[in-house]
Design an enzyme around this catalytic site. Sequence first.
Site, mmCIF file in Angstrom:
data_model
loop_
_atom_site.group_PDB
_atom_site.id
_atom_site.type_symbol
_atom_site.label_atom_id
_atom_site.label_comp_id
_atom_site.label_asym_id
_atom_site.label_seq_id
_atom_site.Cartn_x
_atom_site.Cartn_y
_atom_site.Cartn_z
ATOM 1 N N CYS A 84 1.014 -1.110 -0.073
ATOM 2 C CA CYS A 84 -0.111 -0.039 -0.227
ATOM 3 C C CYS A 84 0.978 1.078 0.036
ATOM 4 O O CYS A 84 1.544 1.555 -1.060
ATOM 5 C CB CYS A 84 -1.016 -0.053 1.222
ATOM 6 S SG CYS A 84 -2.429 1.073 0.981
ATOM 7 N N HIS A 92 -3.549 -5.613 1.181
ATOM 8 C CA HIS A 92 -2.890 -5.865 2.297
ATOM 9 C C HIS A 92 -2.676 -7.398 2.849
ATOM 10 O O HIS A 92 -3.549 -7.885 3.537
ATOM 11 C CB HIS A 92 -3.596 -5.090 3.543
ATOM 12 C CG HIS A 92 -3.530 -3.676 3.298
ATOM 13 N ND1 HIS A 92 -2.538 -2.941 4.077
ATOM 14 C CD2 HIS A 92 -4.139 -2.592 2.861
ATOM 15 C CE1 HIS A 92 -2.546 -1.737 3.776
ATOM 16 N NE2 HIS A 92 -3.522 -1.192 2.976
ATOM 17 N N GLU A 98 -1.171 -8.468 5.316
ATOM 18 C CA GLU A 98 -0.972 -8.745 6.519
ATOM 19 C C GLU A 98 -2.572 -8.658 7.268
ATOM 20 O O GLU A 98 -2.725 -8.972 8.598
ATOM 21 C CB GLU A 98 -0.050 -7.770 7.185
ATOM 22 C CG GLU A 98 -0.779 -6.211 7.371
ATOM 23 C CD GLU A 98 -0.721 -5.476 6.104
ATOM 24 O OE1 GLU A 98 -0.438 -5.937 5.203
ATOM 25 O OE2 GLU A 98 -1.052 -4.239 6.270
#
Lengths: 752, 225
Positions: free
Chosen positions: B89, B197, B199
Amino acid sequence: MSEITPDKVEAHGFTPEEYDRVLDALGREPNLLELGIFSVMWSEHCSYKSSRFHLKKLPTEAPWVICGPGENAGVIDIGEGPDGRKLAAIFKMESHNHPSYIEPYQGAATGVGGILRDVFTMGARPVANLNALRFGRPDHPKMKHLVQGVVAGIGGYGNCVGVPTVGGETNFDPAYDGNIIVNAMTVGVADQDRIFYSAATGVGNPIVYVGSKTGRDGIHGATMASADFGDDIEEKRPTVQVGDPFVEKLLIEACLELMATDAIVAIQDMGAAGLTSSSVEMATGGKTGIRLDMNQVPCREEGMTPYEMMLSESQERMLMVLKPGREAEAEAIFRKWELDFAVIGEVTDTQRMELVFGGETVCDIPLGPLAEKAPEYERPYLSREDYGIWANVEPLGALPEVTDIGADLLKLMASPALASRRWISQQYDSQVGADTLQTGGDAAVVRVHGTRKALAMTTDCTPRYCYADPYEGGKQAIAEAYRNLCAVGANPLAVTNCLNFGNPQRPEIMAQFVGCLQGMGDACRALDFPIVSGNVSLYNESKATGGGSAILPTPAIGGVGIIEDHAGVMTMGFKADGEEILVVGRKCAGSTAELGQSVWLREVAGAKAGSPPSVDLGHERKAGEFIRSLIDNRRVTAVHDVSDGGLIVTVAEMALAGGIGAALEAGAISAGKAYFAEDQGVYAITVPRGTGDTVISIAAGAGLVCEKLGTTGGDAITLAGRPEGADTIRCSVSLSDLREAHQRFFRDWMDS
Amino acid sequence: MSFSAAVITFPGSNCDRDMAVALETVTGHAPLRIWHGDADLPERLDLIALPGGFSYGDYLRSGALAARSPVLKAVSSAAARGVPVLGVCNGFQVLTESGLLPGALMRNESMHFICRDMPLRVENAESSFTNGFVTGQEITIPVAHHDGNFFANEETLDRLEGEGRVAFRYLDSCNGSRRDIAGILNAGGNVLGMMPHPERAVDAAHGGTDGRILFESMLNALAPA
């Protein structure tokens, strides 16, 4: 000649009687700076002068409440983490209505910034943002711009600071045409032994200013928010503050870093009325006094006067009292985060606020009259009966029959009231923190970082009910928050509120305020669901746009509950074909259906009539506890409460969320319109095939009605098993048509 | 086997903790946390992660100021030595702004921030970041960005495609990216920038674990053959 003319007194919002009190308090005429300080401290926004008397009656205590109203935010015990640390949830909701109407992006953004500061000021890391938004009719010429601006502002601030925006509600009603409602809520998590309060103690301790520099923005914002909108709102644009979420993010990290040490005695954010209210509140809370050297205040511009510094509402600023000798350690942390840090004064024992500028005392006011002895009014209000006459709500009268439930359902799902809010929610980062477990359900659920626990959060209020019957509406707002928390499997713990009303000097508005508060208080007591923080926003009236005069009474509620093991979070979507759909808390058949003030009545029958549904608080509690026990015992696969639009909308939302249809049993409900009734304390649930009878008998044992409504499956919502005829009700709506109807409103409105 | 990662924090980063938690969850080793002002990085690193967020408040352009911070010099020289670098990002924006990856990330075509689960196709399952996937595999990883609209000229796009440097592609309309590109590799294959993302898709509670495979891939890449 005196610098204080009657014009200046009036321009600062004083009544002649109030100005006499200023003269009494000082024993002399104030100077302009002192007048300005009295003005903001005695504004409705800061002094709660019309509301304090009634707020005192709200229940605020429970064994799990650590700190109730009066501090920056409420604090509740949420138990221990895996390492034995005792944890607390800290939360509050606040309004930013007037600024958001004048300048929607910055108004909404700084609303989020302000409520975040209220929460991290107390030592919590913010973990979730929510909001409660009310707009006018969608075809009002300003409304699209306002919705776009507010949503972008909330997202722009929350996304950047890295706090997920996980929930909220959005309504439309012409009553908000000239005065929209923007309420923002933040929930944070702290260690119980690291909670910070605002009382300034320790005579001689340094008072420290951190964060952004002070500019000329937002001067008199609190006073502006304490008056009706006149015709000059465009000219009030300079009273709207401008936010910088980047600085807020730095401020959060710097404050939490300093809070990990023991250098702080007290801390308070500079919100409404900026340096004035923060310093007065700190000194009043500590029963001390305060002396500030205005030459030390970090300023954005040259030549700012003490008047401007004290009344500025520049954002992202905090005031702290440090332990003596800890200044260098604190300064190093704030410098690392590239923030301003200045010792600007000290705690005194004078019970006075003294300001020095250029070596001269420019302000010397006793604290008592500024805060604790500020004016307080018991404004007159209409009796419940007289209010009913004034509100002039038509009786329900005869209603049209409904034979094609599906057609009305499609109409409702496409209406602004019930349309999908995805256009809004996608503009918010709802996942940053990587602890968000649910958004878009009855309540948002966020894991308590590093634990099995999760917090459930919801915002609720049905203003049309509050208008028709303030007492029942107040009860309902609390009950609905309770219900939404139960529906996800959470134990409801406490609420914050944001009380948005019109002009309290009108007895009918005051009747709304008093009635709603009575209803809320009764509901909180019955549900063991205390109010731990809140905010009041009055004078939400406008003549500026030709809109309705006062807004609907809007006591927005933010509820918080705890889930001990997040693996048990319940969701609303249908999970599998062939499961049994049950209705808990209401007889399916019968004639008690509540259609007064319903969405169906407004959208289909074109009426705003009747009494709102009544809330039986004993039943509400019993039903909520029953639903939680079903979830804890793994007996249910989906839960959704019945609210706007009634049972059929509940079922439709469960179907859309799960991508699975439903076949409703013919004759379960005999009157078509009863599917749209907004009876309170009702849930729809699904249970695995063959277990419905067991659940029904458990419910009976708990004294609750529970009946079978239908079976999940297929790709449509149908009413099965009865030959169609002119005198029978029918329903056949495909999920794709339903989804299209649900998505249509925002897409068409925003893309047009 | 130890896995030595560093997560860089810029002022305004807000996914740095999430990245560190994901790395520790998958690799079993807590990564180093590096402040943007640090000019030096440890010599031996198995991964440098540039997290999401709003470094320097997105002032000037997203990623532009972070790309000129002291630590980026150290990141660039590590990347040149072949140390794996992952930018997610805002981290991807920093990588394009610093020239470690080609192209630019413009404002989303809709002009709105977009946050949602996004279906992706893995276009290159050979890299040290993606070896746990199968080429062509369809996965779901959330996106959350305002400036994710990937742009490069046709020649660059053709080269990226030709060299197998498109790592992920959006399967649904997202942000207006040229050729629906969601993530790209550098020529050496040791720098990956991606808007989604990973994560946020590591444990079951996130509602999906496809992101976990990306971190597992990095562990695999280290394992002795």
